[in-house]
Design an enzyme around this catalytic site. Structure first.
Site, PDB file in Angstrom:
ATOM      1  N   ASN A  12     -44.386-110.233 -35.244  1.00 55.53           N
ATOM      2  CA  ASN A  12     -44.171-109.363 -36.404  1.00 55.53           C
ATOM      3  C   ASN A  12     -43.933-110.241 -37.631  1.00 55.53           C
ATOM      4  O   ASN A  12     -42.846-110.786 -37.795  1.00 55.53           O
ATOM      5  CB  ASN A  12     -42.954-108.463 -36.107  1.00 55.53           C
ATOM      6  CG  ASN A  12     -42.568-107.600 -37.295  1.00 55.53           C
ATOM      7  OD1 ASN A  12     -43.300-107.509 -38.276  1.00 55.53           O
ATOM      8  ND2 ASN A  12     -41.402-106.963 -37.205  1.00 55.53           N
ATOM      9  N   LYS A  14     -43.678-109.421 -40.617  1.00 56.99           N
ATOM     10  CA  LYS A  14     -42.888-108.738 -41.660  1.00 56.99           C
ATOM     11  C   LYS A  14     -43.542-108.956 -43.032  1.00 56.99           C
ATOM     12  O   LYS A  14     -44.762-109.057 -43.119  1.00 56.99           O
ATOM     13  CB  LYS A  14     -41.430-109.203 -41.611  1.00 56.99           C
ATOM     14  CG  LYS A  14     -40.846-109.086 -40.193  1.00 56.99           C
ATOM     15  CD  LYS A  14     -39.374-109.237 -40.118  1.00 56.99           C
ATOM     16  CE  LYS A  14     -38.929-109.096 -38.665  1.00 56.99           C
ATOM     17  NZ  LYS A  14     -37.500-109.123 -38.484  1.00 56.99           N
ATOM     18  N   HIS A  97     -39.266 -99.719 -36.277  1.00 60.26           N
ATOM     19  CA  HIS A  97     -38.621-101.039 -36.367  1.00 60.26           C
ATOM     20  C   HIS A  97     -37.274-100.894 -37.074  1.00 60.26           C
ATOM     21  O   HIS A  97     -37.119-100.072 -37.980  1.00 60.26           O
ATOM     22  CB  HIS A  97     -39.524-102.017 -37.130  1.00 60.26           C
ATOM     23  CG  HIS A  97     -38.963-103.406 -37.071  1.00 60.26           C
ATOM     24  ND1 HIS A  97     -38.004-103.842 -37.945  1.00 60.26           N
ATOM     25  CD2 HIS A  97     -39.182-104.416 -36.194  1.00 60.26           C
ATOM     26  CE1 HIS A  97     -37.658-105.084 -37.622  1.00 60.26           C
ATOM     27  NE2 HIS A  97     -38.365-105.454 -36.562  1.00 60.26           N
ATOM     28  N   GLU A  99     -35.812-102.474 -39.297  1.00 63.52           N
ATOM     29  CA  GLU A  99     -35.802-102.572 -40.766  1.00 63.52           C
ATOM     30  C   GLU A  99     -36.327-101.279 -41.403  1.00 63.52           C
ATOM     31  O   GLU A  99     -35.900-100.902 -42.488  1.00 63.52           O
ATOM     32  CB  GLU A  99     -36.605-103.807 -41.209  1.00 63.52           C
ATOM     33  CG  GLU A  99     -35.799-105.076 -40.953  1.00 63.52           C
ATOM     34  CD  GLU A  99     -36.596-106.251 -40.416  1.00 63.52           C
ATOM     35  OE1 GLU A  99     -37.807-106.322 -40.658  1.00 63.52           O
ATOM     36  OE2 GLU A  99     -35.985-107.099 -39.732  1.00 63.52           O
ATOM     37  N   GLU A 169     -34.504-104.022 -29.452  1.00 63.99           N
ATOM     38  CA  GLU A 169     -34.162-105.027 -30.455  1.00 63.99           C
ATOM     39  C   GLU A 169     -32.768-104.728 -31.009  1.00 63.99           C
ATOM     40  O   GLU A 169     -32.634-103.922 -31.942  1.00 63.99           O
ATOM     41  CB  GLU A 169     -35.167-104.986 -31.603  1.00 63.99           C
ATOM     42  CG  GLU A 169     -36.590-105.240 -31.179  1.00 63.99           C
ATOM     43  CD  GLU A 169     -37.426-105.747 -32.351  1.00 63.99           C
ATOM     44  OE1 GLU A 169     -37.753-106.930 -32.351  1.00 63.99           O
ATOM     45  OE2 GLU A 169     -37.705-104.967 -33.261  1.00 63.99           O
ATOM     46  N   GLY A 175     -33.230-111.577 -36.815  1.00 63.63           N
ATOM     47  CA  GLY A 175     -33.222-112.479 -37.968  1.00 63.63           C
ATOM     48  C   GLY A 175     -31.893-113.173 -38.191  1.00 63.63           C
ATOM     49  O   GLY A 175     -31.676-113.791 -39.234  1.00 63.63           O
ATOM     50  N   SER A 215     -34.296-112.685 -32.526  1.00 60.49           N
ATOM     51  CA  SER A 215     -34.126-114.139 -32.473  1.00 60.49           C
ATOM     52  C   SER A 215     -34.646-114.758 -31.180  1.00 60.49           C
ATOM     53  O   SER A 215     -34.053-115.707 -30.658  1.00 60.49           O
ATOM     54  CB  SER A 215     -32.656-114.517 -32.718  1.00 60.49           C
ATOM     55  OG  SER A 215     -32.247-114.048 -33.995  1.00 60.49           O
TER      56      SER A 215
END
Ligand code: PGA
Length: 257
Positions: A12, A14, A97, A99, A169, A175, A215
């Site tokens: 991904n 991003k 996701h 985010e 996740e 991140g 991560s």
């Protein structure tokens, strides 16, 4: 992971890379990929999808989008439909996701609409779920996963499940450099698999790929993917470096043989 499930590793990107960096990255990945033991999909930004898809023609690597809209066309300024994605062509899409949920504010209902639209268009749909740090500290990990999966897959039939990948996740691991321990991730994955058995049946739960994200990097991919219910990874930061991403794909391949 068990041998019946082909490992799935997604990159991904991003909102990273520019046009030339994206091309260099995809070329390096294609040069470095060996064999087809792992299903590898990369998720570049929308605007580079067409060019990257053209460069990947004939390769085993699949191309996906990081998001989609659920209506086929119309007055939805700034949005991209699954039909437009198929035109690129892409074969996969991420829905829900963290985010999108926590930065942009997507609800479970919207994630469900997008998931159903993507599946109706035959895209491999990676439904992302996971708890925040506060929810984890309150012991709500499994409850959050359950409610996001029940809502995300509402109205999705058993016959569509072969196109669904679930990405667990934990939000606090994305991140941040913090990773769930292999045992903690395995517990969450096993509970998700048991939930799929409850919602569908045993066969569906054994077949569905449940991948870990947060991560994941070359240094921890092997031990995470060695867990029986971890069938691959969704990789953010480490997918931007060909060497790291290829090492993670290699970790998946090791589990497949
Ligand atoms: P990360 O991102 O690997 O940078 O933690 C994972 C993801 O958001 O899918």
């Amino acid at each position: 992971m068990t041998q019946q499930r082909t490992p799935f590793v997604g990159g991904n990107w991003k909102m990273n890379t520019n046009a030339s960096q994206g091309i260099s990255l995809i070329d390096a990945l294609q040069d470095g990929l060996k064999g087809d033991l792992v299903e590898v999909t990369v998720y570049p930004p929308f605007v580079y999808l067409r060019e990257i898809a053209a460069r990947c023609e004939g390769s085993d690597m699949l191309i996906g989008a990081q998001d989609c809209w659920h209506e086929p066309c119309g007055a939805f300024t700034g949005e991209i439909s699954t039909g437009m994605l198929k035109d690129c062509p892409v074969q996969s899409v991420l829905t829900g996701h963290s985010e999108r949920r926590h930065v942009i504010g997507e609800t479970d209902e919207l994630v469900n609409l997008k998931t159903k639209a993507a599946l109706a268009d035959g895209l491999v749909t990676v439904l992302c779920v996971g708890e925040t740090l506060e929810q984890r500290e309150n012991g709500q990990t499994d409850a959050v996963n359950e409610s996001q999966i029940r809502a995300g897959l509402a109205g999705v039939g058993k016959d569509e499940l072969d196109k669904v990948v679930i990405a667990y996740e934990p939000v606090w691991a994305i991140g941040t450099g913090k990773t769930a321990t292999p045992d903690d991730a395995q517990d969450a994955h096993a509970n998700i698999r048991a939930l799929i058995a409850q919602m569908y049946d045993q066969r569906a739960s054994e077949a569905i790929r449940i991948i870990y994200g947060g991560s994941m990097k070359p240094g921890n991919a092997n031990e995470l993917m060695a867990m029986p219910d971890i069938d691959g990874g969704l990789i953010g930061g480490a997918s931007l470096t060909a060497e790291d991403f290829l090492a993670i794909v290699q970790a998946g391949a090791t589990q497949a043989v």
